[in-house]
Design an enzyme around this catalytic site. Structure first.
Site, PDB file in Angstrom:
ATOM      1  CB  SER A 247      20.706 -32.247 -35.875  1.00  0.00           C
ATOM      2  OG  SER A 247      20.541 -33.304 -34.969  1.00  0.00           O
ATOM      3  N   GLY A 248      22.517 -29.519 -36.042  1.00  0.00           N
ATOM      4  CA  GLY A 248      23.108 -28.543 -36.941  1.00  0.00           C
ATOM      5  C   GLY A 248      22.979 -27.113 -36.487  1.00  0.00           C
TER       6      GLY A 248
ATOM      7  CG  HIS B 151      23.939 -35.662 -38.036  1.00  0.00           C
ATOM      8  ND1 HIS B 151      24.489 -34.868 -37.053  1.00  0.00           N
ATOM      9  CD2 HIS B 151      22.591 -35.573 -37.871  1.00  0.00           C
ATOM     10  CE1 HIS B 151      23.523 -34.340 -36.324  1.00  0.00           C
ATOM     11  NE2 HIS B 151      22.367 -34.747 -36.801  1.00  0.00           N
TER      12      HIS B 151
ATOM     13  CG  ASP C 120      27.880 -34.239 -37.156  1.00  0.00           C
ATOM     14  OD1 ASP C 120      27.594 -34.110 -38.365  1.00  0.00           O
ATOM     15  OD2 ASP C 120      27.035 -34.438 -36.264  1.00  0.00           O
TER      16      ASP C 120
END
Length: 318
Positions: free
Chosen positions: A231-232, A77, A126
């Site tokens: 995120s990530g 994402h 994801d």
């Protein structure tokens, strides 16, 4: 005539020269510098040497983890358009973002491989792999994290760590100089996590469920969590004295809210896809298996074995 070398002297020489290669052998998941998060604390320099900052036009927007000299693991994402690789770069070896310091390295992105099964926020798969324009040299501040194979199980209650430069709350931005944050979080089993997400659910919102390739980590009472900008990034756990990446920071309802722990994509669930993209990657298995031992720091074992064989041979001819 020179005197014959004694067995003890021979052994010392062999140990010195026969294991020199082992000393420079660098393995995954073993920081050399041991001395976002809501409720987290400042990381030490070199404490999480696989943590990277993924940047767009020079600005941090996602975290990631170095898994080889050329590849970074992150969330799908984070990339809405994987064709605009010229806009992206990766900062490695940094503790703070404002002034990364002499140990930091910045490199451009060559390509981004998003998992084709990813279908949008809070969906399965994801995960993405980012190939660097040029491979990085491993240092005390830049090292890969271990990537587990499916034999590694991350059990409920296991204490792990999540790291990143994300926001300290839903409203605030990480203050300058934006020092890397770390937070200890326990693994929460999927049934309990689904139960937590069903509590106080808003009637007009679709109930979020934890999919098979997801895992939860955090606290039912909230107050400590990953947040925007994390995120990530990696969720890592100490397995057999090496840091192994259990999950990729994926989603959550808000940040550090009650009954809303962080949700991560299980790395082991995408073993086949990762292996297909990076066939040379050596995965970490359980300590009881030979794959982990040989895939990890095998050089010292091989060197010691070679020393013993050589010593036996030399003693035989003396």
């Amino acid at each position: 005539m020179k005197p014959a070398l004694t067995p003890v002297l021979l052994l010392l020489l062999l140990l010195r020269f026969g294991t020199q290669g082992a000393k420079v052998q660098r393995t995954c998941g073993r920081p050399r510098m041991l001395n976002r998060m809501v409720g987290g604390q400042d990381a030490l320099a070199g404490e999480w040497p696989w943590q990277v900052s993924i940047q767009r036009n020079g600005s941090h927007f996602c975290g990631g983890s170095l898994i080889t000299s050329r590849w970074v693991l992150t969330a799908a994402h984070c990339f809405s358009n994987t064709s605009e690789t010229s806009l992206y770069g990766v900062l490695l070896g940094a503790r703070q973002l404002l002034q990364p310091g002499p140990h930091a390295v910045y490199t451009r992105v060559k390509r981004v491989e998003s998992n084709p099964r990813y279908q949008g926020m809070a969906s399965s798969a994801d995960v993405a792999l980012v190939e660097l324009q040029t491979p990085v040299t491993f240092t005390n501040h830049i090292l890969p994290v271990c990537v587990p194979d499916p034999s590694v199980i991350f059990e409920s209650g296991m204490n792990c760590w999540v790291t990143g430069w994300g926001s300290p709350s839903e409203q605030d931005r990480l203050p300058n100089p934006r020092i890397l944050q770390k937070l200890a979080v326990p693994i929460i089993d999927t049934p309990k996590c689904n139960l937590l997400y069903s509590k106080d659910a808003e009637a007009d919102l679709q109930l979020k469920t934890i999919k098979d390739d997801m895992l939860c980590a955090g606290y039912a009472e909230g107050k400590k969590d990953a947040c925007k900008g994390d995120s990530g990034g990696p969720l890592v756990c100490l397995v057999d004295q090496s840091w192994v990446q259990a999950g990729v920071i994926s989603w959550g309802e808000g940040c550090a809210r009650r009954n809303r722990p962080g949700v991560y994509i299980q790395v082991t669930s995408h073993y086949d896809w990762i292996h297909r993209i990076i066939p040379e990657l050596q995965f970490q298995g359980r300590a009881s298996g030979q794959q982990q031992r040989m895939g990890g720091n095998s050089a010292p074992c091989l060197a010691a074995h070679g020393v013993m064989l050589a010593l036996v041979a030399l003693l035989t001819v003396l």
